[in-house]
Design an enzyme around this catalytic site. Structure first.
Site: not given
Ligand code: S3P
Length: 434
Positions: A22, A27, A124, A316, A343, A347
């Site tokens: 994902k 990206r 959020r 995650d 999140k 969670r």
């Molecule tokens: C992500 C980074 C993580 C992750 C999220 C996706 C990313 O979060 O929990 O599902 O794509 O950079 P953080 O920003 O807390 O590292």
């Protein structure tokens, strides 16, 4: 839709290819949009989450063409300097990631854009990414003092930033990198602990550059990016569900194919080995993101205390690890994971509530939890508050429980793991949508 799961009475066996990563899929769209020319993507995660990002870049004047399968894309862009002002709201759906990364991308563009999302997203807070971008010169307006969506951003004319992140967050680091890439002068971004580095790996493939000194990234702008090909590995955060199912069901022997094993993502694998898990993989030499087939064979496990500095490398996967911990001998302790409270749901509280419904021995801590095993689980009828990772964790708990489990309104699973039920069924589980 509801997902029903029957107790697993036979070993899970076979091979499975999970959905695309994902983080890397998001990206690939953002870099493909920023870069001039054509970018092709294979292994893309065709989940609801990524579609929010896809629609947003389309609204900026980028063309995204679906290939023969949903996992292949072609992106054609005039480059970020030629982005169009979006004519309507940008709907970021549920993921915080689309909104955070887009804010970084838009902060340097000289036009107005308004980002919104569903009810979960609108709850959020976005201050952590908004503040440094405001410091760079972007104007952000929104509810609750500019922290809650809908958020309107007027970008352009940014100054470089020298920023020390208060918590390790790959999303915030990446949002600032996307802004810094477009900003004249050198920016520095420092993290307290390493977090996933997919942005750093992808940037050079698009012709961009940065330097890294320990936990500090230096990035000068403006940079010109050009299109390339991105191969997205299977997401270790999704593979974690069949992987842990196999580690929980006696006799199982499962191989998960083409899983991304970037060192900044394999905190779960390190932890599982410490618990005594039988996991093997070989990492072939690859340019870019490393991927490997991971073989998992069932073996009884023991509990472990996860060091807090490893948390960003497995953030995650913590909910599904808690399910496995119920089947490990002794205590499994998670600390330093307060990030989980912001999140898709809180969670920490929600997971504790959920696993107790299955009969788990789990105690909440401000920054994590303690699970004491080994505890027999019983099937339950549960809700998952629209959180895909909690829904899939409940499904795996259902496999090792006695009696039927029903997960109500489990559709959120589609955001990250379309084909979740089919994947488990392919290994011999009985999991149905109704
Ligand atoms: C992500 C980074 C993580 C992750 C999220 C996706 C990313 O979060 O929990 O599902 O794509 O950079 P953080 O920003 O807390 O590292």
């Amino acid at each position: 839709m509801n997902l029903s799961v029957q107790p697993q009475t036979t070993p899970l066996l076979g091979e499975a290819l999970g959905p695309g990563d994902k983080s890397i899929s998001h990206r690939s769209l953002l870099f493909g949009a920023m870069a001039e020319g054509e970018t092709t993507v294979s292994g893309f995660l065709a989940g609801e989450d990524c579609h929010a990002t896809l629609n947003a870049v389309t609204a900026l004047g980028v063309t995204v063409i679906q290939g023969e399968t949903p996992e292949t894309l072609t992106i054609r862009s005039p480059g970020y300097a030629a982005f169009a002002e979006p004519a309507d709201l940008l709907d970021c759906g549920t993921p915080g990631r689309t909104r955070r990364l887009l804010l970084g991308l838009l902060a340097a563009r000289p036009f107005v854009a308004t980002l919104t999302g569903d009810a979960t997203l609108r709850r959020r807070p976005m201050a952590r990414v908004g503040k440094p971008l405001q410091q760079m010169g972007a104007q952000i307006l929104g509810r609750a003092g500019g922290t809650l969506a809908p958020l309107t951003i007027q970008g352009g004319d940014l100054q470089p930033i020298h920023y020390v992140l208060p918590v390790a967050s790959a999303q915030i680091k990446s949002a600032l990198m996307l802004a810094a890439l477009q900003t004249p002068g050198e920016s520095t971004i420092t993290e307290p602990l390493p977090s996933r580095n997919h942005t750093e790996i992808m940037l050079p493939a698009f012709g961009g550059h940065y330097t890294q000194d320990g936990l500090t990234i230096r990035i000068s702008g403006p940079q010109h990016l050009h299109g390339t090909h991105v191969e997205v590995p299977a997401d270790i955060s999704s593979a974690a569900f069949p992987l842990i199912a196999a580690l929980s069901v006696p006799g199982s022997d499962v191989t998960l194919l083409r899983v991304g094993v970037n060192p900044t993502r394999i905190g779960l694998l390190t932890t599982l080995r410490e618990m005594g898990a039988d996991l093997t993989w070989e990492t072939p030499d690859t340019v870019g993101e490393p991927m490997a087939d991971i073989r998992i064979r069932y073996r009884p496990l023991k509990g472990v205390a996860v060091p807090p500095e490893r948390i960003p490398l497995m953030i995650d996967e913590l909910p599904i690890l808690a399910v496995l911990a119920t089947q490990a001998e002794g205590e499994t302790v998670i600390t330093g994971a307060e990030e989980l409270r912001v999140k898709e749901s809180d969670r920490i509280s929600r997971l504790v509530e959920l696993l107790r419904l299955f009969g788990a021995d789990i105690t909440e801590r401000p920054d994590g939890w303690t699970v004491t095993g080994k505890t027999p689980l019983h099937g339950a009828s549960v809700t998952c508050w629209g959180d895909h990772r909690l829904a899939m964790s409940a499904a795996v708990a259902g496999l090792i429980a006695t009696g039927q489990t029903v997960i109500q309104d489990a559709d959120a699973i589609q955001t990250s793991f379309p084909g979740f039920a089919e994947c488990l069924e392919g290994l011999g589980a009985t999991v149905h949508w109704s």
